[in-house]
Design a protein around this motif. Structure first.
Motif, PDB file in Angstrom:
ATOM      1  N   THR A  15     -22.712 -59.982  99.547  1.00  0.00           N
ATOM      2  CA  THR A  15     -23.660 -60.989  99.101  1.00  0.00           C
ATOM      3  C   THR A  15     -23.451 -61.205  97.615  1.00  0.00           C
ATOM      4  O   THR A  15     -23.598 -60.272  96.823  1.00  0.00           O
ATOM      5  N   ILE A  16     -23.090 -62.412  97.243  1.00  0.00           N
ATOM      6  CA  ILE A  16     -22.768 -62.727  95.853  1.00  0.00           C
ATOM      7  C   ILE A  16     -23.694 -63.827  95.367  1.00  0.00           C
ATOM      8  O   ILE A  16     -23.959 -64.802  96.074  1.00  0.00           O
ATOM      9  N   GLY A  17     -24.199 -63.661  94.161  1.00  0.00           N
ATOM     10  CA  GLY A  17     -25.080 -64.675  93.587  1.00  0.00           C
ATOM     11  C   GLY A  17     -24.995 -64.667  92.078  1.00  0.00           C
ATOM     12  O   GLY A  17     -24.299 -63.842  91.469  1.00  0.00           O
ATOM     13  N   ARG A  18     -25.712 -65.603  91.457  1.00  0.00           N
ATOM     14  CA  ARG A  18     -25.744 -65.672  90.005  1.00  0.00           C
ATOM     15  C   ARG A  18     -26.486 -64.469  89.431  1.00  0.00           C
ATOM     16  O   ARG A  18     -27.523 -64.064  89.943  1.00  0.00           O
ATOM     17  N   ALA A  19     -25.958 -63.947  88.352  1.00  0.00           N
ATOM     18  CA  ALA A  19     -26.614 -62.822  87.681  1.00  0.00           C
ATOM     19  C   ALA A  19     -27.741 -63.325  86.793  1.00  0.00           C
ATOM     20  O   ALA A  19     -27.684 -64.432  86.245  1.00  0.00           O
ATOM     21  N   GLY A  20     -28.776 -62.485  86.650  1.00  0.00           N
ATOM     22  CA  GLY A  20     -29.875 -62.776  85.749  1.00  0.00           C
ATOM     23  C   GLY A  20     -29.947 -61.732  84.653  1.00  0.00           C
ATOM     24  O   GLY A  20     -29.211 -60.742  84.661  1.00  0.00           O
ATOM     25  N   SER A  21     -30.850 -61.944  83.712  1.00  0.00           N
ATOM     26  CA  SER A  21     -30.938 -61.035  82.565  1.00  0.00           C
ATOM     27  C   SER A  21     -31.257 -59.600  82.982  1.00  0.00           C
ATOM     28  O   SER A  21     -30.812 -58.645  82.337  1.00  0.00           O
ATOM     29  N   ALA A  22     -31.997 -59.425  84.068  1.00  0.00           N
ATOM     30  CA  ALA A  22     -32.322 -58.073  84.518  1.00  0.00           C
ATOM     31  C   ALA A  22     -31.093 -57.317  85.018  1.00  0.00           C
ATOM     32  O   ALA A  22     -31.091 -56.090  85.078  1.00  0.00           O
ATOM     33  N   ASP A  23     -30.038 -58.059  85.357  1.00  0.00           N
ATOM     34  CA  ASP A  23     -28.818 -57.431  85.861  1.00  0.00           C
ATOM     35  C   ASP A  23     -27.900 -56.934  84.746  1.00  0.00           C
ATOM     36  O   ASP A  23     -26.930 -56.227  85.015  1.00  0.00           O
ATOM     37  N   LEU A  24     -28.192 -57.307  83.523  1.00  0.00           N
ATOM     38  CA  LEU A  24     -27.251 -57.074  82.434  1.00  0.00           C
ATOM     39  C   LEU A  24     -26.839 -55.608  82.274  1.00  0.00           C
ATOM     40  O   LEU A  24     -25.632 -55.328  82.193  1.00  0.00           O
ATOM     41  N   GLU A  53     -19.450 -50.528  77.146  1.00  0.00           N
ATOM     42  CA  GLU A  53     -20.752 -51.056  77.584  1.00  0.00           C
ATOM     43  C   GLU A  53     -21.398 -51.902  76.497  1.00  0.00           C
ATOM     44  O   GLU A  53     -21.990 -52.950  76.774  1.00  0.00           O
ATOM     45  N   ARG A  54     -21.319 -51.455  75.262  1.00  0.00           N
ATOM     46  CA  ARG A  54     -21.896 -52.233  74.150  1.00  0.00           C
ATOM     47  C   ARG A  54     -21.249 -53.612  74.067  1.00  0.00           C
ATOM     48  O   ARG A  54     -21.928 -54.638  73.936  1.00  0.00           O
ATOM     49  N   LEU A  55     -19.925 -53.627  74.129  1.00  0.00           N
ATOM     50  CA  LEU A  55     -19.223 -54.897  73.993  1.00  0.00           C
ATOM     51  C   LEU A  55     -19.514 -55.825  75.158  1.00  0.00           C
ATOM     52  O   LEU A  55     -19.866 -56.995  74.970  1.00  0.00           O
ATOM     53  N   PHE A  56     -19.384 -55.323  76.387  1.00  0.00           N
ATOM     54  CA  PHE A  56     -19.635 -56.186  77.536  1.00  0.00           C
ATOM     55  C   PHE A  56     -21.106 -56.591  77.615  1.00  0.00           C
ATOM     56  O   PHE A  56     -21.418 -57.686  78.089  1.00  0.00           O
ATOM     57  N   GLY A  57     -21.997 -55.733  77.146  1.00  0.00           N
ATOM     58  CA  GLY A  57     -23.401 -56.117  77.096  1.00  0.00           C
ATOM     59  C   GLY A  57     -23.616 -57.319  76.191  1.00  0.00           C
ATOM     60  O   GLY A  57     -24.353 -58.247  76.534  1.00  0.00           O
ATOM     61  N   ALA A  58     -22.944 -57.317  75.039  1.00  0.00           N
ATOM     62  CA  ALA A  58     -23.061 -58.442  74.113  1.00  0.00           C
ATOM     63  C   ALA A  58     -22.489 -59.713  74.724  1.00  0.00           C
ATOM     64  O   ALA A  58     -23.076 -60.805  74.594  1.00  0.00           O
ATOM     65  N   LEU A  59     -21.365 -59.602  75.395  1.00  0.00           N
ATOM     66  CA  LEU A  59     -20.748 -60.786  76.009  1.00  0.00           C
ATOM     67  C   LEU A  59     -21.586 -61.319  77.171  1.00  0.00           C
ATOM     68  O   LEU A  59     -21.756 -62.529  77.322  1.00  0.00           O
ATOM     69  N   LEU A  60     -22.113 -60.423  77.980  1.00  0.00           N
ATOM     70  CA  LEU A  60     -22.948 -60.850  79.101  1.00  0.00           C
ATOM     71  C   LEU A  60     -24.250 -61.490  78.612  1.00  0.00           C
ATOM     72  O   LEU A  60     -24.748 -62.441  79.221  1.00  0.00           O
ATOM     73  N   ARG A  61     -24.790 -60.980  77.532  1.00  0.00           N
ATOM     74  CA  ARG A  61     -26.036 -61.545  76.988  1.00  0.00           C
ATOM     75  C   ARG A  61     -25.846 -63.008  76.604  1.00  0.00           C
ATOM     76  O   ARG A  61     -26.771 -63.819  76.743  1.00  0.00           O
ATOM     77  N   THR A  72     -22.067 -59.110  92.886  1.00  0.00           N
ATOM     78  CA  THR A  72     -22.558 -58.652  94.181  1.00  0.00           C
ATOM     79  C   THR A  72     -24.016 -58.215  94.030  1.00  0.00           C
ATOM     80  O   THR A  72     -24.482 -57.934  92.925  1.00  0.00           O
ATOM     81  N   HIS A  73     -24.724 -58.162  95.141  1.00  0.00           N
ATOM     82  CA  HIS A  73     -26.169 -57.895  95.077  1.00  0.00           C
ATOM     83  C   HIS A  73     -26.491 -56.554  94.433  1.00  0.00           C
ATOM     84  O   HIS A  73     -27.548 -56.380  93.835  1.00  0.00           O
ATOM     85  N   ASP A  74     -25.566 -55.586  94.538  1.00  0.00           N
ATOM     86  CA  ASP A  74     -25.807 -54.263  93.975  1.00  0.00           C
ATOM     87  C   ASP A  74     -25.199 -54.086  92.586  1.00  0.00           C
ATOM     88  O   ASP A  74     -25.275 -53.004  91.999  1.00  0.00           O
ATOM     89  N   GLY A  75     -24.591 -55.140  92.052  1.00  0.00           N
ATOM     90  CA  GLY A  75     -24.012 -55.064  90.722  1.00  0.00           C
ATOM     91  C   GLY A  75     -22.724 -54.273  90.625  1.00  0.00           C
ATOM     92  O   GLY A  75     -22.259 -53.970  89.521  1.00  0.00           O
ATOM     93  N   GLN A  76     -22.114 -53.982  91.769  1.00  0.00           N
ATOM     94  CA  GLN A  76     -20.898 -53.171  91.761  1.00  0.00           C
ATOM     95  C   GLN A  76     -19.644 -53.980  91.421  1.00  0.00           C
ATOM     96  O   GLN A  76     -18.584 -53.400  91.185  1.00  0.00           O
ATOM     97  N   ALA A  77     -19.748 -55.284  91.413  1.00  0.00           N
ATOM     98  CA  ALA A  77     -18.619 -56.145  91.047  1.00  0.00           C
ATOM     99  C   ALA A  77     -19.170 -57.393  90.381  1.00  0.00           C
ATOM    100  O   ALA A  77     -20.224 -57.907  90.774  1.00  0.00           O
ATOM    101  N   VAL A  78     -18.453 -57.886  89.380  1.00  0.00           N
ATOM    102  CA  VAL A  78     -18.963 -59.005  88.589  1.00  0.00           C
ATOM    103  C   VAL A  78     -17.795 -59.847  88.085  1.00  0.00           C
ATOM    104  O   VAL A  78     -16.709 -59.329  87.811  1.00  0.00           O
ATOM    105  N   ALA A  79     -18.018 -61.153  87.978  1.00  0.00           N
ATOM    106  CA  ALA A  79     -17.045 -62.070  87.407  1.00  0.00           C
ATOM    107  C   ALA A  79     -17.758 -62.997  86.424  1.00  0.00           C
ATOM    108  O   ALA A  79     -18.821 -63.530  86.731  1.00  0.00           O
ATOM    109  N   MET A  80     -17.167 -63.180  85.254  1.00  0.00           N
ATOM    110  CA  MET A  80     -17.691 -64.082  84.231  1.00  0.00           C
ATOM    111  C   MET A  80     -16.784 -65.301  84.154  1.00  0.00           C
ATOM    112  O   MET A  80     -15.571 -65.165  83.956  1.00  0.00           O
TER     113      MET A  80
END
Length: 203
Positions: A15-24, A53-61, A72-80
Motif C-alpha cells: 500500500t503506497i500513498g503520499r507521505a505527511g509530516s507525521a511520517d517524517l 537522518e539529520r540530512l534526510f530529515g531536512a530534505l524531507l521537511r 509504503t504504509h509502514d514507512g519501510q520504503a520511500v521515494a522523493m
C-alpha cells in the motif's frame, strides 16, 4: 542520488500513498538506513546513521508539503520526486535547511556542497520536461522484499504521466535495478573529487 537495494525478489504488493509530516521521522530513518555504506554518501557525510537522518530529515521537511513524497504504509520504503521544471530547490528553502545540513555534514560540508553543485550542473544539461527521482530507499529490515520496484511501478502508473524520468545513482550496485525498470545509463560524468556517480534516464 538513489539506493533502493530492494529488487531481488518479485515486486511486493504494498500500500503506497503520499507521505505527511507525521511520517517524517520514520522516513528519515528509512533513507538513512538505505544509504548506509553508499560510497558517495559515506564520503560526503560522517558515516553515521544520525548524520544521514539529520540530512534526510531536512530534505524531507522541504519536500513533503509539495505532495510528491510517496511511501509504503509502514514507512519501510520511500521515494522523493520532483515534477517537471520544479527540481531546483528555491533559495528560501535552501536557507531553511542550511543549519540542519551543516550540522549533519560538519567538517565535510564543503564536500557535500561541492558535489551537490556538480549534480545540479549536470541536471541542467538534460531536457527539462521530466520527473526527477531524487531519492528512493528501503529500510534494512525490508531490503530485498521488492518495495523499491513497487514504488517505481506505482509512480509509473499514478505519478509521472508517461513523461521521462531522470535520476542519479551514487552506488554502482543499483544500476541493474534501474535498468530492469527501463532506465539507461547516460554516463559516468567526471567529478572533481570523490567517488563516481551515474546519470540515468527513462523515456
Amino acid at each position: 542520488m538513489n539506493d533502493p537495494r530492494s529488487s531481488r525478489r518479485r515486486p511486493a504488493i504494498a500500500t503506497i500513498g503520499r507521505a505527511g509530516s507525521a511520517d517524517l521521522p520514520r522516513l528519515a530513518r528509512t533513507l538513512a538506513e538505505a544509504f548506509d555504506g553508499d560510497p558517495v554518501w559515506a564520503w560526503m557525510l560522517p558515516d553515521t546513521q544520525r548524520s544521514r537522518e539529520r540530512l534526510f530529515g531536512a530534505l524531507l521537511r522541504q519536500a513533503i508539503p509539495h505532495g510528491h513524497v510517496y511511501a509504503t504504509h509502514d514507512g519501510q520504503a520511500v521515494a522523493m520526486w520532483s515534477p517537471p521544471h520544479a527540481w531546483k530547490v528555491p533559495t528560501s528553502a535552501m536557507l531553511r535547511a542550511a543549519l540542519p545540513i551543516a550540522v549533519a555534514a560538519r567538517a565535510r560540508l564543503p564536500r557535500l556542497l561541492g558535489r551537490l553543485g556538480e549534480i545540479e550542473r549536470l541536471h541542467r544539461l538534460v531536457p527539462q520536461n521530466h520527473w526527477y527521482l531524487e531519492f528512493i530507499g528501503t529500510s534494512a529490515a525490508a531490503r530485498g522484499a521488492g518495495l523499491g520496484s513497487a514504488l517505481i511501478n506505482h509512480a509509473l502508473e499514478h505519478v509521472t504521466g508517461g513523461l521521462p524520468i531522470y535520476l542519479e545513482s551514487s552506488n554502482p550496485r543499483n544500476l541493474t535495478f534501474y535498468q530492469r525498470h527501463g532506465f539507461h545509463v547516460m554516463g559516468e560524468p567526471p567529478m572533481r573529487f570523490g567517488p563516481p556517480q551515474w546519470t540515468l534516464w527513462r523515456d
